[in-house]
Design a protein around this motif. Structure first.
Motif: not given
Length: 186
Positions: A78-80, A115-128
Motif C-alpha cells: 500500500s502507498g508509493e 546479490r551485490g546490489f545496495a538497495h533503498g527506498f523513500v516513501v512518496l505517499s502519506e505512508s507505505a
C-alpha cells in the motif's frame, strides 16, 4: 506476468497480470518457473520482510556482504515509494550505476535486485507498506551500505532533502569511495 530487463545487469521489473472485477482483483505476484525462463536466474527465497513507513522516510542504501549477500524481490502493498538499486558488483558491466523505479500498491510492480546490489527506498505517499523476499537470511554482522546522498551516485530521490526522515544509523553510512576501500580490505 511480464518481466522487463532494466539498464542494470540482472535487475528486473516484474509486472503482474491483474484480473479484476467488481469484487476486487487477483494476480500471481511471483512464479519461479516463469522467472527462471525469462531471466535465466534462479532465486530460492528463504525470508520475507515487511515495513511500514510514513511520508519522507528514506531507508537505505543497504546490503549484506560476502556469504550473507541477499537477492531481493521488493514490492509495495500500500502507498508509493521510489525504489533504488545500485550495482556494486565490481565485475559487472553496470557497476556503480543505479536505477530508480516507482513501486506502489496500485501499480503492483516489483523489482528483482540481485546479490551485490545496495538497495533503498523513500516513501512518496502519506505512508507505505513495503514487502520483500530475500534469498538469504539476515545477518547483522554482514550489514553494510552507502550513504543515500553520495555525490558520486547522484541519486534523485524525488523529494527535497529537508523533507526526508533518515535513521541515525543510515546517516552514518559511508560514501561509495569509503565503502569500496573498506570492502577491498576484507
Amino acid at each position: 506476468m511480464t518481466i522487463q530487463e532494466t539498464n542494470l545487469k540482472d535487475c528486473y521489473i516484474i509486472e503482474p497480470t491483474v484480473f479484476g472485477d467488481e469484487r476486487g482483483c487477483f494476480f500471481e505476484s511471483f512464479n519461479q518457473r516463469t522467472f527462471e525462463k525469462e531471466t535465466g536466474l534462479s532465486a530460492n527465497f528463504v525470508q520475507d520482510n515487511r515495513s511500514k513507513s510514513s511520508f519522507g522516510v528514506l531507508r537505505g542504501l543497504h546490503l549484506q556482504l560476502g556469504e550473507f549477500a541477499q537477492a531481493k524481490l521488493v514490492s509495495v502493498l500500500s502507498g508509493e515509494v521510489l525504489d533504488v538499486a545500485v550495482d556494486l558488483r565490481e565485475q559487472s558491466p553496470t557497476y556503480g550505476q543505479h536505477i530508480a523505479v516507482k513501486l506502489s500498491g496500485e501499480n503492483k510492480k516489483q523489482m528483482f535486485i540481485p546479490r551485490g546490489f545496495a538497495h533503498g527506498f523513500v516513501v512518496l505517499s502519506e505512508s507505505a507498506e513495503f514487502f520483500y523476499k530475500c534469498d538469504n537470511f539476515y545477518a547483522p554482522q554482514a550489514e553494510s551500505g552507502i550513504i543515500f546522498n553520495d555525490p558520486q551516485l547522484n541519486i534523485d530521490w524525488g523529494l527535497d532533502e529537508s523533507k526526508l526522515t533518515i535513521s541515525e544509523k543510515d546517516q552514518k553510512l559511508p560514501t561509495l569511495d569509503t565503502y569500496l576501500k573498506t570492502v577491498s580490505q576484507l
